[in-house]
Design a protein around this motif. Sequence first.
Motif, PDB file in Angstrom:
ATOM      1  N   CYS A   1       1.301  -3.668   6.672  1.00 59.01           N
ATOM      2  CA  CYS A   1      -0.055  -3.841   7.222  1.00 59.01           C
ATOM      3  C   CYS A   1      -0.334  -2.921   8.412  1.00 59.01           C
ATOM      4  N   LEU A   2       0.660  -2.175   8.843  1.00 56.14           N
ATOM      5  CA  LEU A   2       0.543  -1.184   9.922  1.00 56.14           C
ATOM      6  C   LEU A   2       0.281  -1.783  11.299  1.00 56.14           C
ATOM      7  N   ASP A   3       0.489  -3.094  11.471  1.00 59.07           N
ATOM      8  CA  ASP A   3       0.351  -3.710  12.791  1.00 59.07           C
ATOM      9  C   ASP A   3       1.536  -3.310  13.669  1.00 59.07           C
ATOM     10  N   PRO A   4       1.290  -3.115  14.967  1.00 62.44           N
ATOM     11  CA  PRO A   4       2.415  -2.795  15.866  1.00 62.44           C
ATOM     12  C   PRO A   4       3.307  -4.018  16.046  1.00 62.44           C
TER      13      PRO A   4
ATOM     14  N   CYS B   1       4.793 -10.519   4.588  1.00 65.44           N
ATOM     15  CA  CYS B   1       3.536  -9.827   4.922  1.00 65.44           C
ATOM     16  C   CYS B   1       2.895  -9.302   3.634  1.00 65.44           C
ATOM     17  N   PRO B   2       1.630  -9.685   3.341  1.00 62.44           N
ATOM     18  CA  PRO B   2       0.994  -9.242   2.098  1.00 62.44           C
ATOM     19  C   PRO B   2       0.479  -7.802   2.149  1.00 62.44           C
ATOM     20  N   GLY B   3       0.372  -7.224   3.338  1.00 62.09           N
ATOM     21  CA  GLY B   3      -0.060  -5.837   3.444  1.00 62.09           C
ATOM     22  C   GLY B   3      -1.563  -5.675   3.527  1.00 62.09           C
ATOM     23  N   LEU B   4      -2.047  -4.544   3.034  1.00 59.97           N
ATOM     24  CA  LEU B   4      -3.464  -4.197   3.081  1.00 59.97           C
ATOM     25  C   LEU B   4      -4.050  -4.168   1.670  1.00 59.97           C
ATOM     26  N   CYS B   5      -5.352  -4.429   1.559  1.00 63.36           N
ATOM     27  CA  CYS B   5      -6.051  -4.357   0.275  1.00 63.36           C
ATOM     28  C   CYS B   5      -6.105  -2.887  -0.161  1.00 63.36           C
ATOM     29  N   ALA B   6      -5.741  -2.642  -1.381  1.00 60.62           N
ATOM     30  CA  ALA B   6      -5.729  -1.269  -1.902  1.00 60.62           C
ATOM     31  C   ALA B   6      -7.140  -0.697  -2.041  1.00 60.62           C
ATOM     32  N   ASP B   7      -8.134  -1.564  -2.163  1.00 54.87           N
ATOM     33  CA  ASP B   7      -9.509  -1.091  -2.354  1.00 54.87           C
ATOM     34  C   ASP B   7     -10.241  -0.849  -1.041  1.00 54.87           C
ATOM     35  N   CYS B   8     -10.180  -1.832  -0.122  1.00 58.07           N
ATOM     36  CA  CYS B   8     -10.993  -1.718   1.092  1.00 58.07           C
ATOM     37  C   CYS B   8     -10.170  -1.557   2.365  1.00 58.07           C
ATOM     38  N   GLY B   9      -8.869  -1.759   2.295  1.00 56.88           N
ATOM     39  CA  GLY B   9      -8.017  -1.594   3.467  1.00 56.88           C
ATOM     40  C   GLY B   9      -7.972  -2.798   4.381  1.00 56.88           C
TER      41      GLY B   9
END
Length: 190
Positions: A79-82, A149-157
């Motif tokens: 998810c790119l969170d620090p 962590c599920p991460g980010l949506c591939a479509d909208c981020g």
Amino acid sequence: MTLEPRDPFVVDTRPLGRQPGSMRTVDRLVAAPEAYSTAMASVPEGSEIALDLRLEAVMEGVLVTGTAGGRITAECSRCLDPLSEDFEAEFQELYRYSDENAEAAESGEDASDEDEDYYLEGDLLDLGPVVRDAVVLTLPLSPLCEPDCPGLCADCGARLADAGPEHGHGERIDPRWEALRTLAEDPGER
């Protein structure tokens, strides 16, 4: 290159003597002289690293066993969170007496092993490269903020942990497959 005795990574082994079996412990707090990093995690330059060392005199030199501990700063690989977390790196290295290096050269032993060995400079040893290698090998290659962590949506981020399970963008079908979808819905007598 001559070692600087005041360098925090340089350890004086004189209190050990050269008697095999003698041992002492050293605890030290040092600052990282450079950033130790991988693609997504690092120990920033100037960060405190706690060294807990055990020095043992052996026949060949001084055996150093220890741990280096501190804080890692990273970015979640999903998810790119620090994030920031503690680390502890263990290491063990033999620092050979430098006079053995000269003896090996005189006796014609293979000198290619010398590149892989560490040597004492007089009574001083430099822990810098050993600590750097141990810390970098401890850094996670794919750090996670949470194990699931599920991460980010591939479509909208959007961050999926915040968006919830109902997050979606409707049914998106490639128009080239549309004819197959209609066949599946109405198999009929075709």
